[in-house]
Scaffold this motif. Structure first.
Motif, PDB file in Angstrom:
ATOM      1  N   LEU A  15       4.806   5.727  13.269  1.00 23.94           N
ATOM      2  CA  LEU A  15       4.890   5.559  11.825  1.00 23.94           C
ATOM      3  C   LEU A  15       3.975   6.546  11.108  1.00 23.94           C
ATOM      4  CD1 LEU A  15       6.343   3.559   9.812  1.00 23.94           C
ATOM      5  CD2 LEU A  15       4.143   2.386   9.685  1.00 23.94           C
ATOM      6  N   ALA A  16       2.747   6.680  11.603  1.00 24.44           N
ATOM      7  CA  ALA A  16       1.800   7.601  10.984  1.00 24.44           C
ATOM      8  C   ALA A  16       2.283   9.038  11.102  1.00 24.44           C
ATOM      9  CB  ALA A  16       0.426   7.443  11.624  1.00 24.44           C
ATOM     10  N   TYR A  59      -3.467   4.577   6.350  1.00 27.52           N
ATOM     11  CA  TYR A  59      -3.103   5.992   6.469  1.00 27.52           C
ATOM     12  C   TYR A  59      -1.777   6.287   5.775  1.00 27.52           C
ATOM     13  CZ  TYR A  59      -1.760  10.531   8.098  1.00 27.52           C
ATOM     14  OH  TYR A  59      -1.351  11.846   8.123  1.00 27.52           O
ATOM     15  N   VAL A  60      -0.779   5.456   6.003  1.00 26.42           N
ATOM     16  CA  VAL A  60       0.514   5.667   5.359  1.00 26.42           C
ATOM     17  C   VAL A  60       0.354   5.612   3.838  1.00 26.42           C
ATOM     18  CG1 VAL A  60       2.822   4.696   5.021  1.00 26.42           C
ATOM     19  CG2 VAL A  60       1.860   4.849   7.327  1.00 26.42           C
ATOM     20  N   SER A  61      -0.455   4.687   3.358  1.00 24.98           N
ATOM     21  CA  SER A  61      -0.698   4.595   1.913  1.00 24.98           C
ATOM     22  C   SER A  61      -1.348   5.873   1.389  1.00 24.98           C
ATOM     23  CB  SER A  61      -1.582   3.389   1.601  1.00 24.98           C
ATOM     24  OG  SER A  61      -0.971   2.184   2.005  1.00 24.98           O
ATOM     25  N   ALA A  62      -2.312   6.389   2.140  1.00 23.31           N
ATOM     26  CA  ALA A  62      -2.969   7.634   1.736  1.00 23.31           C
ATOM     27  C   ALA A  62      -1.989   8.803   1.752  1.00 23.31           C
ATOM     28  CB  ALA A  62      -4.156   7.920   2.644  1.00 23.31           C
ATOM     29  N   ALA A  63      -1.135   8.838   2.765  1.00 25.15           N
ATOM     30  CA  ALA A  63      -0.165   9.928   2.878  1.00 25.15           C
ATOM     31  C   ALA A  63       0.811   9.945   1.712  1.00 25.15           C
ATOM     32  CB  ALA A  63       0.591   9.814   4.202  1.00 25.15           C
ATOM     33  N   PHE A  64       1.165   8.760   1.206  1.00 22.21           N
ATOM     34  CA  PHE A  64       2.154   8.663   0.133  1.00 22.21           C
ATOM     35  C   PHE A  64       1.526   8.596  -1.260  1.00 22.21           C
ATOM     36  CE2 PHE A  64       5.097   7.868   3.496  1.00 22.21           C
ATOM     37  CZ  PHE A  64       6.378   8.030   2.973  1.00 22.21           C
ATOM     38  N   ALA A  87       8.216   5.014  -3.191  1.00 14.71           N
ATOM     39  CA  ALA A  87       8.558   5.836  -2.023  1.00 14.71           C
ATOM     40  C   ALA A  87       8.031   5.204  -0.740  1.00 14.71           C
ATOM     41  CB  ALA A  87       8.006   7.248  -2.196  1.00 14.71           C
ATOM     42  N   VAL A  88       6.806   4.682  -0.782  1.00 18.86           N
ATOM     43  CA  VAL A  88       6.266   4.058   0.427  1.00 18.86           C
ATOM     44  C   VAL A  88       7.022   2.772   0.747  1.00 18.86           C
ATOM     45  CG1 VAL A  88       4.415   2.476  -0.360  1.00 18.86           C
ATOM     46  CG2 VAL A  88       4.090   3.867   1.680  1.00 18.86           C
ATOM     47  N   ARG A  89       7.459   2.065  -0.282  1.00 19.52           N
ATOM     48  CA  ARG A  89       8.266   0.858  -0.050  1.00 19.52           C
ATOM     49  C   ARG A  89       9.557   1.213   0.694  1.00 19.52           C
ATOM     50  NH1 ARG A  89       9.376  -4.119  -1.366  1.00 19.52           N
ATOM     51  NH2 ARG A  89       7.570  -4.396  -2.708  1.00 19.52           N
ATOM     52  N   VAL A 104       1.256  -4.709   0.216  1.00 20.02           N
ATOM     53  CA  VAL A 104      -0.117  -4.204   0.216  1.00 20.02           C
ATOM     54  C   VAL A 104      -0.112  -2.694  -0.021  1.00 20.02           C
ATOM     55  CG1 VAL A 104      -2.178  -3.827   1.626  1.00 20.02           C
ATOM     56  CG2 VAL A 104      -1.054  -6.055   1.647  1.00 20.02           C
ATOM     57  N   ALA A 105       0.739  -1.972   0.709  1.00 12.72           N
ATOM     58  CA  ALA A 105       0.824  -0.519   0.536  1.00 12.72           C
ATOM     59  C   ALA A 105       1.279  -0.167  -0.878  1.00 12.72           C
ATOM     60  CB  ALA A 105       1.775   0.080   1.575  1.00 12.72           C
ATOM     61  N   TRP A 106       2.257  -0.930  -1.396  1.00 15.71           N
ATOM     62  CA  TRP A 106       2.740  -0.671  -2.754  1.00 15.71           C
ATOM     63  C   TRP A 106       1.604  -0.830  -3.763  1.00 15.71           C
ATOM     64  CZ3 TRP A 106       3.230  -2.186  -7.701  1.00 15.71           C
ATOM     65  CH2 TRP A 106       4.250  -1.623  -8.463  1.00 15.71           C
TER      66      TRP A 106
END
Length: 216
Positions: A15-16, A59-64, A87-89, A104-106
């Motif tokens: 995923l990362a 990390y995914v949140s930071a990337a997006f 986009a992250v959603r 959480v990421a959103w």
């Protein structure tokens, strides 16, 4: 996803890696280096505070988090933070990540420029905000371990970052300056758009269609 409290490394997961590929494909070198630094700063802050957080989700949140500045992800009217969050959603939904983690990421991305709120939310939300604050504004600079900071910046350089990130911000929402109203990004529009002034909240109240007073 995995939970840990002792990592300042980029998660070595599928995923990362896919999130990195998207960031590399669509982002500039400036956005890429900034996004990775944000994660590494945030992860170290989380470790230092002994927070239990999901490094992969962080990390995914930071990337997006700044992809909403990029044309491929930018809408016509939404705040760029919301574009990145949407986009992250979509990305996490495609990978069948549980809805509570997607939320959480959103929230982390949607609120990463909103002061005074995120410290009361999930660790990933709070840490993304603090990582961004350190890299963009230098918040927490004096308390962050010098050796770790220098190692991160050496690996992911801040080439003309101060000037470049402001230009990147403006480039991401120059076509929709109204979306910055009520946010710190309104300052960017006022700096770069001749004669532009963000709406004043007091004026909006005064110009409400309601009469000034209604007696019963």
């Amino acid at each position: 996803m995995t939970t840990t409290q002792n990592t300042t490394l980029i998660p070595d997961t599928k995923l990362a890696k896919e999130a990195t590929d998207i960031l590399r494909e669509h982002g500039t070198d400036l956005i890429y280096n900034h996004s990775v630094r944000v994660y590494l700063f945030a992860a170290e802050q989380g470790r230092h505070a002994k927070l239990r957080f999901d490094p992969e989700l962080l990390y995914v949140s930071a990337a997006f988090h700044d992809l909403g500045l990029i044309k491929a992800f930018s809408s016509e009217t939404e705040r760029f933070e919301v574009d990145g969050a949407n986009a992250v959603r979509q990305f996490l939904t495609t990978h069948k990540i549980p809805e509570d983690q997607i939320q959480v990421a959103w929230r982390a991305i949607a609120l990463h420029t909103t002061p005074g709120v995120t410290q009361y939310m999930e660790p990933e939300v709070a840490l993304l905000f603090s990582g961004v604050g350190l890299d963009v504004l230098g918040e927490g600079f004096d308390t962050f371990p010098v050796e770790v900071r220098e190692e991160i910046v050496a690996a992911y350089p801040r080439v003309d970052f101060k000037e470049g990130i402001v230009k990147a911000f403006f480039g991401g929402f120059a076509h929709k300056p109204g979306s910055t109203w009520g946010t710190v990004k309104a300052d960017v529009c006022e700096r770069f758009i001749s004669g532009y002034k963000s709406p004043n909240f007091c004026d909006l109240i005064a110009n409400s269609p309601f009469p000034n007073s209604i007696r019963h």
